[in-house]
Scaffold this motif. Structure first.
Motif: not given
Lengths: 141, 190
Positions: A52-53, A56-57, A59, A62-64, A79, A83, A85
């Protein structure tokens, strides 16, 4: 089908977790994880935090979507801007309803943060929050 | 007369009152209470007292603003006062109109039922058992009422008797008239 939801704080500390079953296709809403899986769930979900970490950068949303997979279990992530999760372990892919579920859980989370007696990263112990999350599970999952 | 009061306070609320964002207001009050709880190390009795004191200081000032804005005249009876507190006071400052009920037969005590409480939006009391029994989260209101009414020569006793935050089914404030003050020096002036 069963679901396992975990909210993870900014220091990778769990702040809320719930197991839910589906009400679709005649389900009764009771999670049907085996005893073994019950113990593994938190591990699988926490193992996904690193991914996720990473994601997340890359995209803008917020939804991954589904970020990880473990022997037929998917882990979807969301996320918040602060921050926190949200991680959901599930057995079938269903991006759209999980997105709606996460969005509504986020609304609930925002309300929790607005409570003056709640501090960020504290465990969420509110029974109302728990109940509402489970209602959302019933609605979307 | 009642219709007149309602229409004019609606008008004052719409045109003569500066508004503030509801979340900002709620969170500001919330952080005051939460900070007091921390400062007094969860001694909720002291928090209640402090909130009342703060409210009192608000009330004795606010009543001037209230009279200037609304131009309310002298009340003929304590029943009038109750109506004005609910339909003008609460309306103008918080945009809610609590119900006035539960009068005692001597006409000296009544209840204000708050169907909506703008102070307590989003709030859940800490779940340490004691908070739900001891803390009156919106206790600032008791002080405001006490202070404001004292400035118009009414000594009253104001208390919360129930609060939805504690799990009660309604939020109720009890006001009791103690006496009409004659022209005296306000408390704390000497």
């Amino acid at each position: 089908m069963s679901y396992y939801l975990a909210l993870i704080g900014t220091t990778d500390n769990p702040i809320y977790e719930a197991e839910m079953g589906t009400y679709r296709q005649g389900g009764d809403g009771v999670p049907k994880f085996s005893a073994e899986m019950k113990e593994l769930n938190p591990f699988i979900v926490h193992a996904a935090i690193d991914i996720v970490e990473d994601v997340q950068w890359r995209s803008n949303s917020l939804y991954l979507k589904a970020v990880d997979e473990f022997y037929g279990y998917y882990i979807s992530a969301f996320v918040t801007p602060g921050n926190i999760k949200f991680l959901l372990l599930h057995e079938t892919k269903n991006d759209e309803s999980i997105r709606q579920f996460f969005n509504d859980v986020n609304d609930l989370y925002v309300k929790t943060v607005l409570n003056p007696f709640y501090n960020v990263n504290d465990p969420i112990t509110s029974a109302v929050f728990d109940l509402k999350v489970k209602q959302l599970g019933k609605k979307y999952l | 007369m009642n219709k007149g009061i309602k229409a004019s306070s609606d008008d004052i609320w719409k045109n003569r009152v500066d508004k503030v964002n509801a979340e900002l207001f709620t969170l500001t009050y919330g952080s005051v209470v939460a900070q007091l709880v921390r400062d007094f190390k969860n001694d909720y009795q002291k928090v209640n007292q402090q909130l009342e004191k703060m409210g009192y200081n608000i009330g004795i000032r606010l009543v001037e603003d209230f009279l200037a804005k609304t131009g309310t005249g002298r009340c003929q009876s304590f029943k009038d006062t109750a109506e004005v507190v609910s339909k003008v006071g609460f309306k103008v400052f918080l945009n809610v109109t609590p119900q006035v009920t539960n009068w005692t037969s001597d006409g000296k005590t009544f209840s204000l039922i708050l169907d909506e409480n703008p102070l307590a939006e989003f709030v859940e009391l800490p779940d340490d058992e004691r908070a739900k029994k001891e803390l009156w989260y919106s206790n600032v209101l008791t002080g405001v009422l006490k202070g404001a009414l004292e400035m118009v020569q009414l000594e009253v006793d104001v208390n919360f008797v129930s609060d939805v935050l504690r799990g009660d089914d309604r939020t109720e404030l009890r006001l009791q008239l103690i006496r009409f003050l004659k022209d005296e020096m306000p408390a704390g002036e000497d």
